[in-house]
Scaffold this active site. Structure first.
Site, short mmCIF file in Angstrom:
data_model
loop_
_atom_site.label_atom_id
_atom_site.label_comp_id
_atom_site.label_asym_id
_atom_site.label_seq_id
_atom_site.Cartn_x
_atom_site.Cartn_y
_atom_site.Cartn_z
N CYS A 79 0.83 -1.20 0.00
CA CYS A 79 0.00 0.00 0.00
C CYS A 79 0.88 1.26 0.00
CB CYS A 79 -0.98 -0.02 1.17
SG CYS A 79 -2.37 1.11 0.95
N HIS A 169 -3.75 -5.15 0.73
CA HIS A 169 -3.18 -5.66 1.99
C HIS A 169 -3.25 -7.19 2.02
CE1 HIS A 169 -2.54 -1.89 4.24
NE2 HIS A 169 -3.53 -1.44 3.49
N GLU A 171 -1.95 -9.16 4.16
CA GLU A 171 -1.94 -9.67 5.53
C GLU A 171 -3.34 -9.81 6.13
OE1 GLU A 171 -1.40 -5.14 5.90
OE2 GLU A 171 -0.97 -6.74 4.48
#
Length: 511
Positions: A79, A169, A171
């Site tokens: 990001c 993202h 994660e």
């Protein structure tokens, strides 16, 4: 030990990146973005640049020299990190027409090592800026319907080491193939062996503790919780009888907890001193209603009691603490290493007062990793699965002034509540549960008599790390049984309510 360094630019997801890497068997460390790093350290396999609430186009944006990183190690930008690299090398980052937040679908070029095995799938976006154009240093690997650059990489030969950028993202669990992308980066790009396991942590930590402590004596404050217990087990493995644990009864524990925890520690073979200082705490808390003042009183009395115990022992050099990695991370601001957010020492003020060195065996572990290490050390589920319990104990679960009568009421109600959760099989399905005694009396009817007694609130939540929490949907039948038993068995309580607030906006504890 191989590791990946994560440079933190202030993203709410930074800790989650580290957790995901640990789940893959790769040790990771989080550092503020401006932390000096020894790039020649052979244990560092790669760098990751986190997201951020800031914009790369801000005049005082958070920045670092990505070119210097790429001279030494493979790097992944997520990001903000991806936008920072794009801009640093001549690309264009612009404010999006609308904030892109939430689910999107990526189309993937699967011909690259970072996208190998990754299907067209849902990802999680959270950004106000977007990469409008890349410089000739890079090429696009993936896009979405709304953004041209979802995944990009450096072209061969542009830098000494490869760079990859992700606009989404990986994660976050909403990115369905995100863990696969991270796994491809750490294995195919960074070349990690993925040998970070609870057993490897135990072996290396025990050896480090032996080298550090030598023949010195260690004193460790115990709470009965998983963090301090696992810390004690590691220290016992390393230095044996040189360790003395201290478990202080502040009078604010759960019913019978002081005696039960002491018995449990004896079974573990840990040398523990039990100190019943309940009257010291309760007398100092008399007349105190403000929550913050309660905490200060409890902290002060704890230090006084612990200091007295420590001074009775000879040749103590080290103070052991159950500090875990999130405490360490949150003690440093991404605005700069000197901007401390909070002290991460569990026993505030004690190290300086006692002139002791600090040893923190768990300060590299997340909470779930502490539990994994505990299991590998042979701790029972009673310790591993124990719900978090606040340091001030019942003091912040009894709203307003604390009296011995109010303490008895809440301990009895809590005992019934927790016992029912255990017998029904719900205890291990809940992250944290407890009762709160409200400073509210209401009219009730028992038999032919009217009563005017206290109200108990039941709280049960599910969470991963306590940062956010959802209230637990306990069965109505179970709630009815618990309410009935509390009202019938605890004289002084005639009403039970259930807290269905999430965090945020509410907190888990009431004070």
């Amino acid at each position: 030990m191989e590791k990946i360094i994560i440079f933190d630019f202030g993203s709410q997801y930074t800790q989650l990146i580290a957790r995901r890497l640990r789940e893959l068997g790769v040790y990771s460390e989080i550092h503020p973005y401006n932390t000096p790093i020894n790039h020649d350290d052979p244990s560092i396999k790669a760098y990751i640049l986190s997201g951020s609430p800031f914009s790369v186009n801000d005049q005082d944006n958070l920045s670092l020299d990505v070119d210097r990183l790429l001279a030494h190690k493979p790097t992944l930008g997520i990001c903000y990190g991806a936008q920072l690299a794009a801009k640093n090398f001549g690309g264009r980052v612009e404010k999006s027409d609308k904030r892109e937040y939430g689910k999107a679908n990526i189309q993937v070029d699967t011909g690259d090592r970072i996208t190998e095995g990754v299907k067209e799938s849902q990802v999680w976006m959270s950004h106000a800026d977007t990469i409008a154009q890349l410089s000739d240093h890079f090429e696009i690997l993936s896009s979405t319907e709304s953004i041209p650059v979802a995944i990009y990489k450096s072209k061969a030969g542009q830098f000494n080491c490869p760079f990859y950028g992700l606009q989404f993202h990986p994660e976050v669990t909403h990115s369905l193939e995100g863990q696969k992308v991270l796994n491809n980066f750490v294995t195919a790009v960074a070349g990690c062996a993925k040998d970070w396991t609870p057993d490897s942590f135990i072996d290396s930590t025990v050896e480090d503790l032996r080298q550090k402590i030598g023949k010195d004596r260690v004193i460790l404050g115990l709470s009965g919780g998983v963090d301090s217990t696992v810390a004690a087990m590691l220290l016992k493995e390393a230095v044996g009888d040189q360790l003395t644990g201290v478990f202080i009864n502040n009078g604010l524990l759960r019913k019978n907890e002081f005696e039960e925890v002491l018995d449990s520690y004896k079974d573990l073979g840990i040398n523990v001193r039990g100190v019943d200082a309940s009257q010291d705490f309760l007398s100092e808390l008399s007349g105190v209603s403000d929550p913050e003042q309660k905490r200060k009183v409890i902290g002060r009395v704890f230090i006084e009691v612990f200091e007295k115990v420590a001074n009775q022992m000879e040749d103590v050099v080290w103070l052991g603490q159950g500090t875990i990695y999130p405490d360490v991370i949150e003690s440093v601001s991404v605005k700069g290493p000197s901007a401390t957010i909070k002290s991460h020492h569990n026993v505030g003020g004690l190290p300086d007062k006692l002139n002791l060195k600090i040893v923190e065996p768990l300060n590299r572990l997340f909470k779930d990793e502490v539990r994994q290490v505990g299991r590998s050390l042979g701790l029972s589920q009673d310790f591993i699965g124990r719900h978090p319990f606040p340091g001030p104990g019942m003091a912040i679960r009894i709203l307003g002034e604390i009296t011995e009568e109010k303490l008895r009421l809440n301990q009895e109600a809590d005992h019934i509540y927790i016992s029912n959760l255990k017998s029904s099989g719900w205890y291990d399905k809940v992250w944290q549960a407890g009762t709160i005694l409200l400073p509210v009396k209401s009219v009730g009817v028992m038999g032919d008599e009217r009563t005017y007694e206290y109200t108990i609130a039941l709280r049960a939540v599910n969470s991963v790390d306590g940062m956010t929490a959802e209230w637990t949907n306990l069965p109505y039948e179970l709630l009815g049984k618990i309410s009935n038993e509390i009202i019938n068995q605890v004289k002084g309580i005639n009403r039970v309510v259930y807290d269905i607030s999430t965090k945020p906006p509410a907190t888990i504890e009431w004070e």
